[in-house]
Design a protein around this motif. Structure first.
Motif, short mmCIF file in Angstrom:
data_model
loop_
_atom_site.label_atom_id
_atom_site.label_comp_id
_atom_site.label_asym_id
_atom_site.label_seq_id
_atom_site.Cartn_x
_atom_site.Cartn_y
_atom_site.Cartn_z
N ARG A 126 -6.93 14.18 -3.94
CA ARG A 126 -8.25 13.58 -4.52
C ARG A 126 -9.17 15.29 -4.34
O ARG A 126 -9.51 15.23 -3.38
N GLU A 127 -9.62 15.52 -5.59
CA GLU A 127 -10.07 17.23 -5.79
C GLU A 127 -11.61 16.59 -5.91
O GLU A 127 -12.23 17.15 -5.46
N LYS A 128 -11.72 15.35 -6.72
CA LYS A 128 -13.10 14.71 -6.83
C LYS A 128 -13.42 13.19 -6.14
O LYS A 128 -12.80 12.59 -6.12
N LYS A 129 -14.31 12.71 -5.45
CA LYS A 129 -14.52 11.78 -5.14
C LYS A 129 -14.42 10.63 -6.14
O LYS A 129 -13.66 9.73 -5.62
N GLU A 130 -14.43 10.77 -7.63
CA GLU A 130 -13.94 10.00 -8.48
C GLU A 130 -13.28 9.93 -8.52
O GLU A 130 -12.34 8.64 -9.16
N LEU A 147 0.70 -1.42 0.50
CA LEU A 147 -0.45 -0.28 -0.20
C LEU A 147 1.09 1.10 -0.16
O LEU A 147 1.96 1.51 0.90
N ILE A 148 0.10 2.15 -0.61
CA ILE A 148 1.15 3.47 -0.87
C ILE A 148 0.42 4.71 -0.59
O ILE A 148 1.50 4.87 0.75
N TYR A 149 -0.78 4.96 -0.75
CA TYR A 149 -1.26 6.07 -0.04
C TYR A 149 -2.87 4.92 0.20
O TYR A 149 -3.23 4.24 -0.89
N PHE A 150 -3.19 5.74 0.90
CA PHE A 150 -4.72 5.28 0.45
C PHE A 150 -5.96 7.05 0.54
O PHE A 150 -5.28 7.86 1.39
N SER A 151 -6.94 7.11 0.29
CA SER A 151 -7.81 8.59 0.70
C SER A 151 -8.99 7.63 1.42
O SER A 151 -10.25 6.90 0.13
N TYR A 152 -9.56 7.82 1.89
CA TYR A 152 -10.87 8.09 2.79
C TYR A 152 -11.83 8.73 2.33
O TYR A 152 -13.30 8.99 2.40
N ASP A 153 -12.24 9.77 2.24
CA ASP A 153 -12.39 11.15 1.24
C ASP A 153 -12.40 11.95 0.38
O ASP A 153 -10.86 11.90 0.85
N VAL A 154 -12.79 13.00 -0.34
CA VAL A 154 -12.12 13.78 -0.51
C VAL A 154 -11.28 15.16 -0.15
O VAL A 154 -11.39 15.19 1.31
N LYS A 155 -10.07 15.23 -0.72
CA LYS A 155 -8.94 15.77 -0.03
C LYS A 155 -8.15 15.11 0.98
O LYS A 155 -7.27 16.03 1.54
N MET A 156 -8.60 14.74 1.78
CA MET A 156 -8.47 13.08 2.18
C MET A 156 -7.57 12.11 2.19
O MET A 156 -7.98 11.82 1.06
N LYS A 157 -5.96 12.42 3.03
CA LYS A 157 -5.33 11.51 2.81
C LYS A 157 -4.54 10.44 3.49
O LYS A 157 -4.52 11.48 4.75
N GLU A 158 -3.75 9.32 3.62
CA GLU A 158 -3.10 8.42 4.46
C GLU A 158 -2.28 7.72 3.59
O GLU A 158 -2.50 7.24 3.16
N LYS A 159 -0.74 7.75 4.17
CA LYS A 159 0.49 7.21 4.07
C LYS A 159 -0.12 5.84 4.66
O LYS A 159 -0.76 5.16 5.45
N GLY A 160 0.24 5.00 3.34
CA GLY A 160 0.94 3.20 3.69
C GLY A 160 1.55 3.09 3.88
O GLY A 160 2.36 3.94 5.40
N ASP A 161 1.84 2.02 3.50
CA ASP A 161 3.76 1.72 4.12
C ASP A 161 5.08 1.65 2.98
O ASP A 161 5.77 2.24 3.49
N ILE A 162 4.51 2.58 2.13
CA ILE A 162 5.83 2.79 1.14
C ILE A 162 5.52 3.97 0.52
O ILE A 162 5.50 4.14 -0.47
N PRO A 163 5.48 5.10 1.42
CA PRO A 163 4.85 6.39 0.78
C PRO A 163 6.03 6.91 -0.01
O PRO A 163 5.76 8.31 -0.91
#
Lengths: 109, 112
Positions: free
Chosen positions: B68-72, B45-61
């Motif tokens: 993530r400017e738009k939901k899709e 996992l590099i990164y993930f996002s749970y909402d627009v403009k939200m991001k979380e680092k994964g294991d290898i960022p």
């Protein structure tokens, strides 16, 4: 972080044989999924199985959450079952989804 | 059917180039993920996002950023590509905790 270990890493079987793939995980999870990656790289979800047993045709899966493992059974293997099988877990209190390294299955005609 | 579309199937880029990998999903999913897959290492996992403009680092960022400017849409950015970023990159989306995730077809990136 949580560790996900899959065994065996590689498996070669003759068509018609049965197989069992194992996934061990090191901590409590909300969710566990099994995926199959075909030779073209596409990952297909097989089972969503945080606990209990499910069956879909020749495939079935069992997760024993209290003992932190899951098993994927493939019966009467076909050449189209070849590919890599991944186990993926969602740790408690976390949106991450963490994958094991996979089991590469090769079914010989 | 859920559809997760990755913009490029095969790319070849030069060392030092800025690289954008785009991913679009059509199911209004909250969560989106970027993984890389390398032989013997599975999916990481590099990164993930749970909402627009939200991001979380994964294991290898390291060496990557996301947008993530738009939901899709969830974009993976390599600010300055290096040869050790040659890999297959997989995008996935899902409704959130306790739900199945769905993958795109993957993007094979070669950095020369």
């Amino acid at each position: 972080g949580i560790q996900v270990e899959q065994s065996p890493p590689d498996l070669i079987l003759q068509e018609g044989a049965n197989s069992t793939l194992r996934c061990n995980f090191s901590d409590s999870v909300n969710n566990l999924q099994w995926f199959h990656q075909n030779p073209w790289g596409q990952l297909i979800n097989l089972f969503y199985i945080p606990s209990g047993t499910k069956q879909n045709g020749r495939l079935s899966a069992t997760t024993v959450a209290t003992e932190r493992y899951s098993l994927l059974y493939i019966s009467s293997s076909q050449t189209t079952d070849s590919g890599v099988y991944f186990c993926a877990v969602e740790p408690n209190r976390d949106d991450k989804i963490i994958f094991g390294k996979g089991t590469r299955l090769h079914i010989l005609p | 059917d859920v559809k997760v579309t990755q913009s490029s199937r095969y790319l070849v880029k030069r060392t030092g180039e800025k690289v954008f990998l785009e991913c679009v999903q059509d199911m209004d999913h909250e969560n989106m993920f970027w993984y890389r897959q390398d032989p013997g290492l599975g999916l990481r996992l590099i990164y993930f996002s749970y909402d627009v403009k939200m991001k979380e680092k994964g294991d290898i960022p390291e060496g990557y950023s996301v947008s993530r400017e738009k939901k899709e849409r969830f974009s993976l950015i390599l600010e300055s590509a290096s040869t050790n970023q040659t890999s297959m990159y997989l995008c996935a989306s899902g409704r959130g905790p306790g739900n199945t995730i769905y993958f795109g077809e993957g993007s094979w990136l070669t950095v020369v």
